[in-house]
Design a protein around this motif. Structure first.
Motif, mmCIF file in Angstrom:
data_model
loop_
_atom_site.group_PDB
_atom_site.id
_atom_site.type_symbol
_atom_site.label_atom_id
_atom_site.label_comp_id
_atom_site.label_asym_id
_atom_site.label_seq_id
_atom_site.Cartn_x
_atom_site.Cartn_y
_atom_site.Cartn_z
ATOM 1 N N SER A 16 4.530 -40.951 54.894
ATOM 2 C CA SER A 16 3.444 -41.235 53.957
ATOM 3 C C SER A 16 4.001 -41.824 52.669
ATOM 4 C CB SER A 16 2.671 -39.952 53.623
ATOM 5 O OG SER A 16 2.064 -39.410 54.774
ATOM 6 N N LEU A 17 3.149 -42.576 52.002
ATOM 7 C CA LEU A 17 3.510 -43.179 50.727
ATOM 8 C C LEU A 17 2.231 -43.415 49.952
ATOM 9 C CD1 LEU A 17 6.282 -44.106 49.554
ATOM 10 C CD2 LEU A 17 5.680 -46.430 50.256
ATOM 11 N N ARG A 18 2.352 -43.362 48.634
ATOM 12 C CA ARG A 18 1.199 -43.620 47.787
ATOM 13 C C ARG A 18 1.540 -44.757 46.834
ATOM 14 N NH1 ARG A 18 -1.160 -38.642 44.539
ATOM 15 N NH2 ARG A 18 -1.565 -38.010 46.667
ATOM 16 N N VAL A 19 0.660 -45.736 46.765
ATOM 17 C CA VAL A 19 0.814 -46.804 45.790
ATOM 18 C C VAL A 19 -0.369 -46.748 44.826
ATOM 19 C CG1 VAL A 19 2.226 -48.317 47.214
ATOM 20 C CG2 VAL A 19 -0.254 -48.470 47.368
ATOM 21 N N SER A 20 -0.108 -47.109 43.599
ATOM 22 C CA SER A 20 -1.141 -47.024 42.571
ATOM 23 C C SER A 20 -1.153 -48.274 41.707
ATOM 24 C CB SER A 20 -0.891 -45.811 41.667
ATOM 25 O OG SER A 20 -0.985 -44.614 42.390
ATOM 26 N N CYS A 21 -2.271 -48.475 41.042
ATOM 27 C CA CYS A 21 -2.384 -49.516 40.032
ATOM 28 C C CYS A 21 -2.976 -48.897 38.780
ATOM 29 C CB CYS A 21 -3.289 -50.646 40.506
ATOM 30 S SG CYS A 21 -2.412 -52.085 41.114
ATOM 31 N N ALA A 34 -9.863 -53.314 45.039
ATOM 32 C CA ALA A 34 -9.436 -53.475 46.425
ATOM 33 C C ALA A 34 -7.913 -53.490 46.510
ATOM 34 C CB ALA A 34 -9.989 -54.767 47.009
ATOM 35 N N TRP A 35 -7.445 -53.241 47.705
ATOM 36 C CA TRP A 35 -6.033 -53.415 48.031
ATOM 37 C C TRP A 35 -5.933 -54.473 49.130
ATOM 38 C CZ3 TRP A 35 -1.876 -51.461 45.535
ATOM 39 C CH2 TRP A 35 -2.090 -50.384 44.673
ATOM 40 N N PHE A 67 -5.298 -44.731 55.925
ATOM 41 C CA PHE A 67 -5.204 -45.011 54.490
ATOM 42 C C PHE A 67 -6.464 -44.518 53.785
ATOM 43 C CE2 PHE A 67 -2.258 -49.014 54.682
ATOM 44 C CZ PHE A 67 -1.362 -48.305 55.474
ATOM 45 N N THR A 68 -6.298 -44.118 52.529
ATOM 46 C CA THR A 68 -7.422 -43.688 51.710
ATOM 47 C C THR A 68 -7.316 -44.320 50.334
ATOM 48 O OG1 THR A 68 -7.526 -41.551 52.855
ATOM 49 C CG2 THR A 68 -8.657 -41.725 50.734
ATOM 50 N N ILE A 69 -8.383 -45.011 49.930
ATOM 51 C CA ILE A 69 -8.428 -45.597 48.595
ATOM 52 C C ILE A 69 -9.234 -44.672 47.686
ATOM 53 C CG2 ILE A 69 -10.471 -47.011 49.148
ATOM 54 C CD1 ILE A 69 -9.338 -49.166 47.259
ATOM 55 N N SER A 70 -8.787 -44.518 46.458
ATOM 56 C CA SER A 70 -9.510 -43.697 45.496
ATOM 57 C C SER A 70 -9.304 -44.282 44.106
ATOM 58 C CB SER A 70 -9.033 -42.246 45.538
ATOM 59 O OG SER A 70 -7.649 -42.157 45.217
ATOM 60 N N ARG A 71 -10.132 -43.863 43.180
ATOM 61 C CA ARG A 71 -10.016 -44.341 41.813
ATOM 62 C C ARG A 71 -10.327 -43.218 40.849
ATOM 63 N NH1 ARG A 71 -14.049 -49.152 41.029
ATOM 64 N NH2 ARG A 71 -13.357 -49.009 38.851
ATOM 65 N N ASP A 72 -9.786 -43.331 39.658
ATOM 66 C CA ASP A 72 -10.058 -42.393 38.583
ATOM 67 C C ASP A 72 -10.446 -43.233 37.371
ATOM 68 O OD1 ASP A 72 -10.014 -40.625 36.425
ATOM 69 O OD2 ASP A 72 -8.410 -39.423 37.285
ATOM 70 N N ASN A 73 -11.735 -43.320 37.105
ATOM 71 C CA ASN A 73 -12.201 -44.185 36.018
ATOM 72 C C ASN A 73 -11.817 -43.638 34.638
ATOM 73 O OD1 ASN A 73 -13.249 -46.095 37.754
ATOM 74 N ND2 ASN A 73 -15.334 -45.269 37.664
ATOM 75 N N LYS A 75 -8.897 -42.361 34.008
ATOM 76 C CA LYS A 75 -7.482 -42.698 33.819
ATOM 77 C C LYS A 75 -7.185 -44.166 34.100
ATOM 78 C CE LYS A 75 -5.811 -38.065 34.906
ATOM 79 N NZ LYS A 75 -4.929 -37.243 35.792
ATOM 80 N N ASN A 76 -8.219 -44.923 34.464
ATOM 81 C CA ASN A 76 -8.048 -46.352 34.772
ATOM 82 C C ASN A 76 -7.007 -46.583 35.854
ATOM 83 O OD1 ASN A 76 -9.913 -46.832 32.768
ATOM 84 N ND2 ASN A 76 -8.638 -48.218 31.583
ATOM 85 N N THR A 77 -7.118 -45.836 36.928
ATOM 86 C CA THR A 77 -6.168 -45.997 38.020
ATOM 87 C C THR A 77 -6.884 -46.119 39.363
ATOM 88 O OG1 THR A 77 -5.923 -43.610 38.259
ATOM 89 C CG2 THR A 77 -4.318 -44.721 36.858
ATOM 90 N N VAL A 78 -6.251 -46.825 40.261
ATOM 91 C CA VAL A 78 -6.698 -46.905 41.649
ATOM 92 C C VAL A 78 -5.480 -46.626 42.520
ATOM 93 C CG1 VAL A 78 -6.401 -49.426 41.696
ATOM 94 C CG2 VAL A 78 -7.835 -48.314 43.415
ATOM 95 N N THR A 79 -5.700 -45.848 43.560
ATOM 96 C CA THR A 79 -4.599 -45.359 44.384
ATOM 97 C C THR A 79 -4.881 -45.636 45.856
ATOM 98 O OG1 THR A 79 -4.075 -43.620 42.796
ATOM 99 C CG2 THR A 79 -3.299 -43.303 45.049
ATOM 100 N N LEU A 80 -3.826 -45.930 46.578
ATOM 101 C CA LEU A 80 -3.921 -46.084 48.030
ATOM 102 C C LEU A 80 -2.949 -45.087 48.654
ATOM 103 C CD1 LEU A 80 -5.258 -47.815 50.286
ATOM 104 C CD2 LEU A 80 -3.136 -49.141 50.314
#
Length: 121
Positions: A16-21, A34-35, A67-73, A75-80
């Motif tokens: 597993s791995l997590r990438v974020s923006c 989107a990713w 895969f699971t996409i999520s966001r935290d408005n 914290k201004n982040t989006v994660t995959l």
């Protein structure tokens, strides 16, 4: 909005791995996110998107269930979150933002710089 991707790396198949923006700007919640990914020698492809509120998500068939996409408005982040990774998941992963909700890269106006994910067999 400016996007800064992080979290790529090398992982074994099945791992597993997590990438974020992380995004700058105060209008983050105004954008659908989107990713996409681009494997060596291939065109960039859509893999997941999430609505402004985070209440709606959509995945490509290649990654659905893994895969699971999520966001935290706040914290201004989006994660995959990527589970059960396969060697064919090896690619540069890009986050993108748009006021439009779509599945093609031309629908998205803002892009992160990309982060490399390598899955070894």
């Amino acid at each position: 909005v400016q996007l800064q991707a992080s979290g790529g790396g090398l992982v074994q198949a099945g791992g597993s791995l997590r990438v974020s923006c992380a995004a700058s700007g105060r209008t983050f919640s105004s954008y659908n996110l989107a990713w996409f990914r681009q494997a060596p020698g291939k065109e960039r492809e859509f893999i997941a998107r999430i609505s402004r509120s985070g209440g709606s998500t959509y995945y490509s068939e290649d990654v659905k269930g893994r895969f699971t996409i999520s966001r935290d408005n706040a914290k201004n982040t989006v994660t995959l979150q990527m589970n059960n990774l396969k060697p064919e998941d090896t690619a540069v992963y890009y986050c993108a933002a748009s006021t439009y909700s779509g599945y093609y890269d031309y629908h998205y106006d803002y892009w992160g710089q990309g982060t490399l994910v390598t899955v070894s067999s």
